[in-house]
Design an enzyme around this catalytic site. Structure first.
Site, PDB file in Angstrom:
ATOM      1  N   ALA A  55      42.828  42.967  28.802  1.00  0.00           N
ATOM      2  CA  ALA A  55      43.037  41.760  28.974  1.00  0.00           C
ATOM      3  C   ALA A  55      43.028  40.804  28.225  1.00  0.00           C
ATOM      4  CB  ALA A  55      42.316  41.447  30.359  1.00  0.00           C
ATOM      5  N   GLN A 210      43.193  55.679  29.975  1.00  0.00           N
ATOM      6  CA  GLN A 210      42.632  54.874  28.843  1.00  0.00           C
ATOM      7  C   GLN A 210      40.939  55.388  28.528  1.00  0.00           C
ATOM      8  OE1 GLN A 210      44.201  53.850  31.450  1.00  0.00           O
ATOM      9  NE2 GLN A 210      45.251  51.941  31.203  1.00  0.00           N
ATOM     10  N   ASP A 251      40.212  42.252  34.532  1.00  0.00           N
ATOM     11  CA  ASP A 251      41.377  41.436  34.219  1.00  0.00           C
ATOM     12  C   ASP A 251      41.705  40.234  35.001  1.00  0.00           C
ATOM     13  OD1 ASP A 251      41.861  44.710  34.163  1.00  0.00           O
ATOM     14  OD2 ASP A 251      43.627  43.697  32.922  1.00  0.00           O
ATOM     15  N   ASN A 261      40.269  44.754  38.160  1.00  0.00           N
ATOM     16  CA  ASN A 261      39.798  45.694  37.039  1.00  0.00           C
ATOM     17  C   ASN A 261      40.848  46.982  37.267  1.00  0.00           C
ATOM     18  OD1 ASN A 261      38.779  45.886  34.464  1.00  0.00           O
ATOM     19  ND2 ASN A 261      37.711  47.707  35.008  1.00  0.00           N
ATOM     20  N   LYS A 262      40.653  47.776  36.277  1.00  0.00           N
ATOM     21  CA  LYS A 262      41.426  48.963  36.349  1.00  0.00           C
ATOM     22  C   LYS A 262      41.405  49.700  37.738  1.00  0.00           C
ATOM     23  CE  LYS A 262      43.894  50.258  34.302  1.00  0.00           C
ATOM     24  NZ  LYS A 262      45.616  49.874  34.403  1.00  0.00           N
TER      25      LYS A 262
HETATM   26  O1  MRU Z   1      46.365  48.521  32.264  1.00  0.00           O
HETATM   27  P1  MRU Z   1      45.167  48.169  31.261  1.00  0.00           P
HETATM   28  O2  MRU Z   1      45.039  49.380  30.498  1.00  0.00           O
HETATM   29  O3  MRU Z   1      45.832  47.133  30.590  1.00  0.00           O
HETATM   30  O4  MRU Z   1      43.903  47.657  32.005  1.00  0.00           O
HETATM   31  C1  MRU Z   1      42.777  47.249  31.285  1.00  0.00           C
HETATM   32  C2  MRU Z   1      41.600  47.174  31.861  1.00  0.00           C
HETATM   33  O5  MRU Z   1      41.696  47.132  33.238  1.00  0.00           O
HETATM   34  C3  MRU Z   1      40.061  46.913  31.314  1.00  0.00           C
HETATM   35  O6  MRU Z   1      39.120  47.237  31.876  1.00  0.00           O
HETATM   36  C4  MRU Z   1      40.233  45.208  31.263  1.00  0.00           C
HETATM   37  O7  MRU Z   1      41.464  44.673  30.784  1.00  0.00           O
HETATM   38  C5  MRU Z   1      39.182  44.707  30.719  1.00  0.00           C
HETATM   39  S1  MRU Z   1      39.506  44.891  28.977  1.00  0.00           S
HETATM   40  C6  MRU Z   1      38.529  44.073  27.952  1.00  0.00           C
END
Ligand code: MRU
Length: 366
Positions: A55, A210, A251, A261-262
């Site tokens: 994010a 990730q 996010d 979040n993810k």
């Molecule tokens: O789909 P992504 O890889 O952009 O998702 C990222 C996440 O969900 C992270 O945990 C979130 O953005 C926090 S990043 C500091």
């Protein structure tokens, strides 16, 4: 040489007036390849395709993409400077829906753009580059402040170092690869590791990996102790007593403290609550969305189910274990109810329940 705890060797963005290079995270850990952006649309495509993700970093990349676009349009000349820039800003804001940092970054640069009407296009491009630079520096500083606040909160909660390392579980990548600085959740882990031995357990984070590809690469590169586990093993590891705290990024955080979040984060939070393990979220205030009353209003990105069927959707192999023709679902994020979140760490301090009050207090601070 090992970096000092609040430093990292991982830098996913390199930008300045007239240039924007993004580390292509789809190719990690196989290779460190960079994308040279020439326009805001190039930056938008990098965001959409997950070449750049996380994010806060999405917001920083968008801010620089829009500064780059102003320079490109100024060099091109013609009548449509304002109109074309505004259209590019609207397009990049739409690149991904869930991370509110993207909209916040576009809004910030748009305000600078609109308040520079009297200046020449070249001067306005220079002003936007200065604004993007400030935005990036603020994110870097926010990461360091979160790291200190979060480490202090967790250390107070788990007590003095014991015989073995403190086990910390994380999901997705909320590190240097997701921010302009040392990361949100991984910044807190870096600060904790400065004072005591820490064993990091990284959920692999299917289907884009990730955790296995990015968190493991980043922490290993910085000399931290990291072990990958299948997402489906997180609950039993938490139950085993080996985890002192779980910490993740976010996010978007609604006004009541619900956290997007993810996908998979919600399950981690449920397991933590069931076994009395603190569940902590670290996010800069650009991730707070006071206009979103609860998690129900947070737009959740649904990605192509085909990405779930591939073993490595970011790689070149089209290998799949699924029978041909069977569809898959891919909600890329989930919402963890505020009631399961023990602490929300921001650069301005830590919110503890009730988060509606805690977050409003943190947002009101300078
Ligand atoms: O789909 P992504 O890889 O952009 O998702 C990222 C996440 O969900 C992270 O945990 C979130 O953005 C926090 S990043 C500091």
């Amino acid at each position: 040489m090992k970096s000092s705890p609040l430093e990292t060797r991982v830098v996913p963005i390199s930008a300045g007036p007239g240039r924007l290079r993004l580390l292509d995270q789809r190719r990690l850990p196989r290779e460190e390849a960079w994308i040279d952006c020439r326009s805001a649309d190039d930056a938008a495509e990098a965001i959409r395709s997950l070449a750049v993700r996380g994010a806060p970093l999405i917001g920083v990349a968008a801010a620089w993409g829009l500064a780059l676009e102003a320079g490109r349009l100024a060099a091109r000349g013609g009548e449509r400077f304002d109109a074309d820039w505004e259209e590019a800003a609207a397009r990049i804001a739409e690149a991904r829906p869930t991370a509110v940092n993207l909209g916040a970054a576009v809004e910030r640069v748009r305000t600078a753009f609109r308040s520079s009407l009297g200046a020449s296009p070249a001067e306005r491009a220079a002003l936007l580059a200065a604004e993007a630079e400030r935005f990036e520096a603020e994110d870097r500083a926010a990461c360091e402040a979160m790291a200190r606040h979060g480490a202090a909160w967790i250390a107070a909660r788990v007590g003095a170092p014991g015989a073995g390392p403190l086990g910390v579980l994380t999901h997705c990548n909320a590190g240097a690869l997701a921010t302009a600085g040392v990361g949100t959740a991984l910044g807190v882990i870096r600060a904790l590791a400065a004072d005591r031995p820490v064993a990091v357990f990284a959920d692999e984070t299917r289907p884009f990996w990730q955790g296995a590809r990015l968190t493991a690469w980043e922490l290993a590169k910085d000399g931290l102790d990291v072990t990958i586990l299948p997402d489906v093993a997180a609950a039993s590891l938490i139950a085993s007593g080996r985890i002192g705290a779980a910490i993740v990024g976010a996010d978007r955080i609604a006004a009541n403290g619900d956290v997007a979040n993810k996908v998979g984060t919600y399950g981690v939070a449920l397991a933590c609550r069931a076994h009395g393990v603190p569940f902590v979220v670290a996010a800069p205030r650009t991730t707070l969305d006071p206009a979103c009353p609860t998690g129900r209003q947070i737009p959740i990105e649904w990605r192509d189910g085909a990405e779930v069927l591939l073993l490595d959707p970011s790689g070149e192999s089209r290998l799949s274990v699924a029978p041909p023709g069977v569809p898959a679902l891919y909600p890329a994020f989930d919402v963890t109810p505020a009631a399961l979140v023990d602490a929300i760490v921001t650069e301005a301090g830590v919110s503890t329940p009730p988060h509606a009050e805690g977050l409003a207090r943190l947002l009101a601070l300078p």
